[in-house]
Design a protein around this motif. Sequence first.
Motif, PDB file in Angstrom:
ATOM      1  N   HIS A 136      -6.426  -1.144   6.638  1.00 57.47           N
ATOM      2  CA  HIS A 136      -5.297  -1.644   5.841  1.00 57.47           C
ATOM      3  C   HIS A 136      -5.753  -2.736   4.881  1.00 57.47           C
ATOM      4  CE1 HIS A 136      -5.694  -4.301   9.305  1.00 57.47           C
ATOM      5  NE2 HIS A 136      -5.196  -5.250   8.529  1.00 57.47           N
ATOM      6  N   THR A 156      -0.492  -3.055  11.862  1.00 58.22           N
ATOM      7  CA  THR A 156       0.814  -2.528  11.503  1.00 58.22           C
ATOM      8  C   THR A 156       1.023  -2.626   9.991  1.00 58.22           C
ATOM      9  OG1 THR A 156       1.452  -3.570  13.553  1.00 58.22           O
ATOM     10  CG2 THR A 156       3.202  -2.596  12.248  1.00 58.22           C
ATOM     11  N   VAL A 157       1.414  -1.523   9.369  1.00 63.24           N
ATOM     12  CA  VAL A 157       1.656  -1.499   7.929  1.00 63.24           C
ATOM     13  C   VAL A 157       2.979  -0.814   7.644  1.00 63.24           C
ATOM     14  CG1 VAL A 157      -0.750  -1.558   7.152  1.00 63.24           C
ATOM     15  CG2 VAL A 157       0.288   0.616   7.789  1.00 63.24           C
ATOM     16  N   ASP A 158       3.454  -0.966   6.395  1.00 60.66           N
ATOM     17  CA  ASP A 158       4.740  -0.360   6.070  1.00 60.66           C
ATOM     18  C   ASP A 158       4.638   1.132   5.779  1.00 60.66           C
ATOM     19  OD1 ASP A 158       3.268  -1.366   3.872  1.00 60.66           O
ATOM     20  OD2 ASP A 158       4.954  -0.880   2.569  1.00 60.66           O
ATOM     21  N   ASN A 165       3.237 -13.305   2.566  1.00 63.76           N
ATOM     22  CA  ASN A 165       3.490 -11.895   2.751  1.00 63.76           C
ATOM     23  C   ASN A 165       3.795 -11.693   4.235  1.00 63.76           C
ATOM     24  OD1 ASN A 165       2.344  -9.309   3.736  1.00 63.76           O
ATOM     25  ND2 ASN A 165       1.862  -8.945   1.584  1.00 63.76           N
ATOM     26  N   LYS A 221       3.798  -9.015   6.110  1.00 67.63           N
ATOM     27  CA  LYS A 221       2.859  -8.138   6.816  1.00 67.63           C
ATOM     28  C   LYS A 221       1.640  -8.948   7.297  1.00 67.63           C
ATOM     29  CE  LYS A 221       0.854  -5.097   4.193  1.00 67.63           C
ATOM     30  NZ  LYS A 221       0.813  -3.970   3.239  1.00 67.63           N
ATOM     31  N   ARG A 222       1.121  -9.759   6.375  1.00 66.99           N
ATOM     32  CA  ARG A 222      -0.055 -10.545   6.725  1.00 66.99           C
ATOM     33  C   ARG A 222       0.276 -11.572   7.815  1.00 66.99           C
ATOM     34  NH1 ARG A 222      -4.185 -10.048   3.514  1.00 66.99           N
ATOM     35  NH2 ARG A 222      -2.826  -9.492   1.803  1.00 66.99           N
ATOM     36  N   GLN A 247       0.181  -9.879  11.058  1.00 63.14           N
ATOM     37  CA  GLN A 247      -1.195  -9.599  11.476  1.00 63.14           C
ATOM     38  C   GLN A 247      -1.884 -10.870  11.973  1.00 63.14           C
ATOM     39  OE1 GLN A 247      -2.595  -7.672   7.927  1.00 63.14           O
ATOM     40  NE2 GLN A 247      -1.345  -5.869   8.300  1.00 63.14           N
ATOM     41  N   LEU A 269       8.756  -5.216   6.948  1.00 67.30           N
ATOM     42  CA  LEU A 269       7.421  -5.381   6.369  1.00 67.30           C
ATOM     43  C   LEU A 269       7.453  -5.049   4.879  1.00 67.30           C
ATOM     44  CD1 LEU A 269       4.975  -3.835   8.984  1.00 67.30           C
ATOM     45  CD2 LEU A 269       5.632  -6.207   8.650  1.00 67.30           C
ATOM     46  N   ASP A 270       6.581  -5.695   4.125  1.00 71.23           N
ATOM     47  CA  ASP A 270       6.547  -5.433   2.696  1.00 71.23           C
ATOM     48  C   ASP A 270       5.269  -4.716   2.322  1.00 71.23           C
ATOM     49  OD1 ASP A 270       5.121  -7.648   3.503  1.00 71.23           O
ATOM     50  OD2 ASP A 270       6.451  -9.043   2.480  1.00 71.23           O
ATOM     51  N   GLY A 271       5.316  -4.019   1.229  1.00 71.51           N
ATOM     52  CA  GLY A 271       4.109  -3.319   0.790  1.00 71.51           C
ATOM     53  C   GLY A 271       4.230  -2.874  -0.636  1.00 71.51           C
TER      54      GLY A 271
END
Lengths: 805, 221
Positions: A154, A187-189, A331, A333-334, A337, A377-379
Amino acid sequence: MAETRLPDTFQDWFSRRGWSPHPHQIDMLQRADAPALLLIAPTGGGKTMAGFLPTLVDLADGEHDGLHTLYVSPLKALAADIKRNLRTPVDEMGLDIRIEDRTGDTSNTAKKRQRADPPHILLTTPESLALLTSYEDAPRMFNGLKRVIVDEIHALAESKRGDQLMLTLSRLQGMCPDLRRVGLSATVDKPEEIAALLARHPDPCPILMADPGPDPDIAMLTTEDAPPWSGGGAAYAIPAVLEQVKRHKTTLIFHNTRAQAEIFFHNLWLANDDGLPIGIHHGSLDRTQREKVEAAMVRGELRAIVCTGSLDLGIDWGDVDLVIQIGAPKNVKRLVQRIGRANHRYNAPSKALLVPANRFEVIECVAALQAVKAHDLDGETRASGPRDVLCQHILLTACAGPFDADALYVEVTSVGAYTTLTRVEFDRCLDFVATGGYALKAYDRYQRLMQRADGLWQLRDPRGALRIRMNAGTIQDTDTLKVRYQRSRGGAPLGEIEEGFAASLTPGDTFLMGGKVVRFESMREMTVEVSRNATRKPKIATFMGTKFATSTQLSQRILRMFQQQRWPELPPHTADWLALQRDVSQLPQPGRLLIESFPHDGRNHVCVYGFAGRNAQQTLGLLLTKRMEEQGLAPMGFVSTDYATLIWGLDAVTDPAPLLDRDRLHQGLDTWLAGNSLMRKSFRAVATISGLLDRNVIGQRRTGRQTSFSSSILYDTLMKYDPGHLLLDITREEAMRGLVDFARIDEMLERVGDRIDHVTLDRVTPLAAPLFLEVGKVSVPGSADERLLAEETAALMAEAGLGGS
Amino acid sequence: MLGQDFSLAGARLTALGTGALWWAEKRLLCVSDLHLGKSERIARNGGAHLPPYETRDTLIRLENDLMRTGAATVICLGDSFDDLGAARGLPDEDRLWINRLQAGRRWVWIEGNHDPGPVDLGGSHLAELPLPPLTFRHIARPGRSGEVSGHYHPKVRVQTRLRGISRPAFLFDSDRVILPAYGTFTGGLRSSDEALAGLMRPEAMAIVTGQTPRILPMPRG
């Protein structure tokens, strides 16, 4: 189909440890034959073991000869860490498996031996792997290779390093047709986008989702003192942070930039009355220093580590039970993580505290906490494969030996990001690499690649391979200089500082390096020599930490929050601040555009609160300064955040509406873009990656200043005489994709229409103040330069008693 | 105003914003360090394929300066070519262009360290040219006076109240003037560098190139 049950040796080992394998680890083993497989698992979910289990099982019989599995990670440190972590089970199970790493830090002797006699498992980075495939003996070295594991995919997917890696894998796949690919991701969007990147097109790539575990226990750190109005140091929070460190076993204290980490570490030690063992770790520190800290942490000797992104990716440094994030997470998502760093035991919630560094960040932190709770989550959507990376790939391919262009085209289009690459585009890249690709055919005699009688392409001069390899890679480091103690004092290396900062130092100046105050003594052969000096207040080293943009989604949350009458969820000091902004000026509103004009420090400023995301705000700055230049307002520069663009110049903006005329912005976009320093910056990166500019010259490192100077002239010359050149095309594409994001400006302007709120004030407003401290200021050349020069030279002449000329 | 006027050994000279030096009395235009053919030389030596347009760009600027001054004499102050091979390898088109510029003018090629021999282009080739009260040579010699030279590619950095601006510049004192490089692909050496700071008198001045040339005491910091 591989065995569905764990072999006894492995089953016994798990039992002896009192563990049982995670379901996704068994899943991975069952699907070991899939040509591509993506595992999404939270940190601490036994991700690494899941990736390696099929390899270990396959190697357990001791019959495989040569390289079996390649492991690629974005960080050198991660490769070293994985080696350590794999060694334990392998030794305890008594398996005869050779595991080695190969990174930029590996010695030349070891590297040579690895090519002649490769280990079973080789742990490496995308850059080292790209180099390995560029040697003529690559097919022999990779003979028998069965699996490649891409860890933290990712993170790689977010940059050109990922594109380079996937191109390299396509080469490897050519040498080893049965090569199976495994991706490990946090984990990702949009996991399917990562899967498409990993798999050889059009192979399928099943996605395994591990149990995400319980929600993290995450909160904002409350302190007695309010955060300052601006700044990123969070010095106010030192006592509260120390208190948390005392209450936990091991705490990771994350910062968004290296400079902030240095300052915080310095302040932390000044307040560390109990002498708690606390270390610092970031990418600009010398390797031996970093290794010392890593080793101490593994031994459990440190109570806290002040760090940056260099510790960000899946490194398991032992028993971390608290993560503190200093500065707002940019962010969601980060953030999630990073939090995974705490409590590496699966099924136990991770504990994290957010420490806003200033009051705007209080708002960002609260918005981020709400988003984490909502699993929001954002992406961003990924664009197609960049062609500058392809140019470098063609060069590296040529280094390995003659190649067939048709076959290489087929191979390249099997890479997810390059499936839409046309043959015409490919041929233009090939032509650029071979002849420079200029409209004026000047270099037919001096081609870099030439086509042989049998149709294959090869290097005209095989000695060129050395130069190509030295310039390989896609990371655009800011140019840095090494820092070491003076030779008379042992000459121990300390780390690196940016060249621009080094140039600003005069002997006697002090700065922070690895938490120590050092004194600049001299420059010797591109090395900054320093001595110990704790007596003076340090200047601050400017490191270019990786700077992440706040996601749109967080921005929108904040904008909505502004509309509340009161802010009970915010600490009183921050709520008061927003109230003050509402009082002095106004708060930005959805569907309207707030613009403030005010003088400050001898310049006139205009602040545009577009909330369009950093890139779009950046473009807005670029377009607006161009229009201001046309109107004779002599703009000098601008800086952008996700929420606003602050422009400064000699004259004040009294009527912003005409500047924002949508049609005019559209019409001028192309020409406006051309002359801008953002384009020059993009061009420099594109020219370096594609092989036009050397990053390294054999025997001597070229200094960034010279490169910067000439790339700008090269850009101007190309714009003037060869505007259709490939590198300009790529530069434009990069700019539109990365730095421009014009669609969002357009969308914002449409939404806003004529609902522009222009407020003229006599000083900086509360909301604008933090922008003055943003890094990444963009300088706008133009009439301001002429006026400033006239002013300054006249003053200097007058001072010298030579006025009136 | 054509540029920034100054005197050297009694001669009235004008520094043009382009980096050319104009001696009105003699209708003489002097340019230094054109480095024509630089990209060709780099490619010939196995280096990068830089955009091959710098000769064209340099000649366009030179042509403009010839037009606006109406120069009768042109002195190219050395390093006119990036090496002698670059002079020989000049495309026919550029050769004809130079011939055209030379027509009806006296043209002098002064030898430089990059182009130490004669080139097969019109005009005279000289190691240096005395034209009292001035002497034109490529590299300055300490102790001489009335000297016009190039070689160092001088540039200055001016710290204005709001930002530092770095540009090619003329440096002059009562003994000499050093011209900035005129060629398109040329870097620069700061006036604060020992080589320049040591050569120039303490009261030396600098003239910054650009849209309007600006004069200031030569920066040494």
